[in-house]
Scaffold this active site. Structure first.
Site, mmCIF file in Angstrom:
data_model
loop_
_atom_site.group_PDB
_atom_site.id
_atom_site.type_symbol
_atom_site.label_atom_id
_atom_site.label_comp_id
_atom_site.label_asym_id
_atom_site.label_seq_id
_atom_site.Cartn_x
_atom_site.Cartn_y
_atom_site.Cartn_z
ATOM 1 N N ASN A 10 40.701 92.606 -34.504
ATOM 2 C CA ASN A 10 41.915 92.860 -33.057
ATOM 3 C C ASN A 10 42.569 91.604 -31.848
ATOM 4 O O ASN A 10 42.062 91.271 -31.089
ATOM 5 C CB ASN A 10 41.157 94.168 -32.388
ATOM 6 C CG ASN A 10 42.752 95.226 -31.447
ATOM 7 O OD1 ASN A 10 43.443 94.220 -31.961
ATOM 8 N ND2 ASN A 10 42.301 95.757 -30.660
ATOM 9 N N LYS A 12 44.675 91.752 -30.063
ATOM 10 C CA LYS A 12 45.083 92.379 -29.139
ATOM 11 C C LYS A 12 46.419 91.635 -28.187
ATOM 12 O O LYS A 12 47.031 91.795 -29.865
ATOM 13 C CB LYS A 12 44.174 92.616 -27.764
ATOM 14 C CG LYS A 12 42.790 93.213 -27.887
ATOM 15 C CD LYS A 12 41.804 93.252 -27.257
ATOM 16 C CE LYS A 12 40.736 94.146 -27.724
ATOM 17 N NZ LYS A 12 39.936 94.193 -26.104
ATOM 18 N N HIS A 96 42.861 103.005 -29.041
ATOM 19 C CA HIS A 96 41.759 101.738 -28.889
ATOM 20 C C HIS A 96 41.422 102.576 -27.044
ATOM 21 O O HIS A 96 42.968 102.648 -26.694
ATOM 22 C CB HIS A 96 42.041 100.410 -28.642
ATOM 23 C CG HIS A 96 41.848 99.589 -28.787
ATOM 24 N ND1 HIS A 96 41.586 99.516 -26.954
ATOM 25 C CD2 HIS A 96 40.094 98.791 -28.726
ATOM 26 C CE1 HIS A 96 40.555 98.038 -27.392
ATOM 27 N NE2 HIS A 96 39.721 97.325 -28.354
ATOM 28 N N GLU A 98 42.195 101.050 -24.329
ATOM 29 C CA GLU A 98 42.685 100.216 -23.382
ATOM 30 C C GLU A 98 44.396 100.735 -23.814
ATOM 31 O O GLU A 98 44.517 101.137 -22.322
ATOM 32 C CB GLU A 98 43.279 98.870 -23.810
ATOM 33 C CG GLU A 98 42.026 98.014 -23.973
ATOM 34 C CD GLU A 98 42.051 96.609 -24.431
ATOM 35 O OE1 GLU A 98 40.879 95.731 -24.060
ATOM 36 O OE2 GLU A 98 43.080 96.136 -25.662
ATOM 37 N N GLU A 166 33.129 102.212 -30.008
ATOM 38 C CA GLU A 166 33.461 100.853 -29.199
ATOM 39 C C GLU A 166 33.275 101.556 -27.391
ATOM 40 O O GLU A 166 34.464 101.676 -27.503
ATOM 41 C CB GLU A 166 35.033 100.606 -29.414
ATOM 42 C CG GLU A 166 35.547 99.774 -30.707
ATOM 43 C CD GLU A 166 36.603 99.075 -30.075
ATOM 44 O OE1 GLU A 166 36.331 98.022 -30.576
ATOM 45 O OE2 GLU A 166 37.701 99.277 -29.675
ATOM 46 N N GLY A 172 35.026 93.380 -24.310
ATOM 47 C CA GLY A 172 35.763 92.187 -23.085
ATOM 48 C C GLY A 172 34.507 91.833 -22.178
ATOM 49 O O GLY A 172 34.528 90.914 -21.187
ATOM 50 N N SER A 212 32.046 93.076 -27.336
ATOM 51 C CA SER A 212 31.991 92.031 -27.379
ATOM 52 C C SER A 212 30.544 91.911 -28.842
ATOM 53 O O SER A 212 30.491 90.813 -28.044
ATOM 54 C CB SER A 212 30.819 92.309 -26.285
ATOM 55 O OG SER A 212 31.796 91.601 -25.150
#
Length: 254
Positions: A10, A12, A96, A98, A166, A172, A212
């Site tokens: 991904n 992003k 996702h 985010e 996730e 991150g 990560s």
């Protein structure tokens, strides 16, 4: 029939045309296990989808990072599943964290998106995961089960869904769920599928880990019995993504 290892990258909201071409060149030159051992999908931003698809090696595939919840129309700024199909993009990432957290996408909305994308012929990487607060309060399994249920309630087949776990606290941040922590949640997700969808789906559905993942930790994570691959963030922009793809070989000895 074992579950084929799956590695998604991904990208992003990153990249310029020059950077994207450089990443693709690195991928194209890499020696990786064959398609019968690992399925590799990379997910560039919308604006680079066609470029990446045109340059990328034929044994790797391309995913969009999102798509709209229904047919296109007066939805400024959105991209429809039909458009992705028209471009020949086979995969899409949906739900996702985010987008759930920053753009307030609810689990129900994510479920609707997954169902619509599948109905148009796309394959879906559907994401679930808990926040740090939810983990510390002991509600991890309840949270990811509810997120999975919101998808299960809307779909009739899991054949074209890869479920990505996730943990939000590991995305991150440099913090990684330990192999045991990842395995525990993957086991619970598979058990939920077994109890609520069916034994066949539970046995065949691929559940991948994201948060990560990098070249240093991927092999140990890959040894876990219910970890069927990875959804990689930052490391997918770097040469170490090749090492993560190669971690698929640890499953060959099972």
């Amino acid at each position: 029939m074992g579950r084929k290892f799956f590695v998604g990258g991904n990208w992003k909201c990153n990249g310029t045309t020059a950077e994207v071409k450089k990443i693709v060149t690195t991928l194209n030159e890499a020696e990786v296990p064959s398609e019968d051992i690992v399925e590799v999908v990379v997910s560039p931003p919308f604006v680079f989808l066609s470029l990446v698809k045109s340059l990328l090696r034929s044994d790797f595939h391309v995913a969009a990072q999102n798509c709209w919840v229904r047919k296109g129309g007066a939805f400024t700024g959105e991209v429809s599943a039909e458009m992705l199909v028209n471009l020949g993009i086979p995969w899409v990432i949906i739900g996702h964290s985010e987008r759930r957290l920053i753009l307030n996408e609810s689990s129900e909305f994510v479920g609707d998106k997954v169902a619509y994308a599948l109905s148009q012929g796309l394959k879906v990487i559907a994401c679930v995961g808990e926040t740090l607060e939810q983990r510390e309060s002991g509600s991890t399994v309840a949270v990811v089960s509810a997120q999975t249920k919101a998808i299960a309630d809307k779909v009739s087949s899991w054949e074209n869904i890869v479920l990505a776990y996730e943990p939000v606290w590991a995305i991150g941040t440099g913090k990684v769920a330990s192999p045991a922590q990842a395995q525990e949640v993957h086991f619970e997700l598979r058990k939920w599928l077994h109890d609520n969808v069916g034994a066949e789906v539970a046995a065949s559905a691929r559940i991948i880990y994201g948060g990560s993942v990098n070249g240093a930790n991927c092999k140990e994570l890959a040894t876990q019995p219910d970890v069927d691959g990875f959804l990689v963030g930052g490391a997918s922009l770097k040469p170490e993504f090749i090492d993560i793809i190669k971690s698929a070989t640890v499953k060959k000895n099972d």
